[in-house]
Enzyme design. Sequence first.
Site, PDB file in Angstrom:
ATOM      1  N   THR A   1       0.835  -1.203   0.000  1.00 16.14           N
ATOM      2  CA  THR A   1       0.000   0.000   0.000  1.00 16.14           C
ATOM      3  C   THR A   1       0.868   1.252   0.000  1.00 16.14           C
ATOM      4  OG1 THR A   1      -1.824  -1.070   1.106  1.00 16.14           O
ATOM      5  CG2 THR A   1      -1.589   1.274   1.508  1.00 16.14           C
TER       6      THR A   1
ATOM      7  N   ASP B   1      -8.424  -1.658   5.431  1.00 14.30           N
ATOM      8  CA  ASP B   1      -8.456  -0.420   6.214  1.00 14.30           C
ATOM      9  C   ASP B   1      -8.195   0.830   5.376  1.00 14.30           C
ATOM     10  OD1 ASP B   1      -5.835  -1.492   5.808  1.00 14.30           O
ATOM     11  OD2 ASP B   1      -5.070   0.042   7.178  1.00 14.30           O
TER      12      ASP B   1
END
Length: 366
Positions: free
Chosen positions: A200, A231
Amino acid sequence: MRGFFTPIVGALAALFATFAVPVSAQEEEPRWSIAIHGGAGTIARENMTEEQDAAYRAALQRALDAGAAVLREGGTAMDAIQAAIEPMEDDPLFNAGRGAVLTWDGAIELDASIMDGRTRDAGAVAGVTGVRHPIDLARKVMTDSPHVMLSGKGAETFAEEQGLETMPLDWFETERRRESLERMKAQSLSAIDVDVKFGTVGAVAIDQDGNMAAGTSTGGMTGKRWGRIGDAPIIGAGTYADNRSCAVSATGWGEFFIRVGVAQEICTRLRYRYQLEIDAAQREVPLTSDGEPSYIIHASEFALEAGQAQEEIDAVIGEVGALGGDGGVIVITSEGHALFSMNTSGMYRGRMTSDGPGEVAIYSDE
Ligand code: ASP
């Protein structure tokens, strides 16, 4: 009270030297700061070739430079984080945009979010396909829709209406990610085992006006299915920004970061820690003969130290670890400290402030 304080500032400063971060801390604070990440995980020196190591560092440096250029020229934190994230979304080294991991069905579903610490406006997208820069789409959701989060087909229709750039699906897919998915299926591996690291990307910044922003963009986890969302697009879990405390972007095993509410938990803890520290400093101020404090410390004169902020951030990552999760965060505090925390052996990361040349790093011991 500041008017009262001014004539005797020197004497009082000497007298109270032990209780407060000095008044001069204000002048010493960096005028802007930025931090970026490109994922955390099991990243060991022995598993990286010199070329891979150099390629990651160069990619991080490019992203950092792009964000810092915006801040240096007086641009906003929102523009800076977008400028830093876009090149990482385009770079197949990272699990975001081009080079994102594949779902169980071999598709690419992208998640991203962005938050403006000045207004606490936020935008997010989950499970979108074909959009070159999901971080731009998240910002559009924030600025041009009445919503905070859009998903799937609806988010893609919105992207089209807003004229966002799209790319053919094969532009996003890389050999390396296809191979990971195949290995996962053939060997019945979990997403963690097959990837050993999360890729990410994210950025956090404070600009010359003291405004903060945070953004995160990801392909999620290899082999995800059933529309799994991590998330990264969840405001408060993977991303949070609040001028009163900090800006946070996370990377790691998303389910745990959601359960801990990592990004907001860090900002909340910093806000309360600040209050605890300023109250403690105030208690050290001598009283007048009337029993009143001889001086009231104003918020503008008091700063949370980097070490104090780091303790709070590490405690939240500790909670993720205690539940069995792993990953890391980048944080910028309202004082301009650029901080990292991780419970993995590495995190692709970088930071730069107006005070210095900045740094990029990979392993946790750097
Ligand atoms: N946090 C992301 C997710 O769970 C993965 C990552 O950080 O790479 O979707």
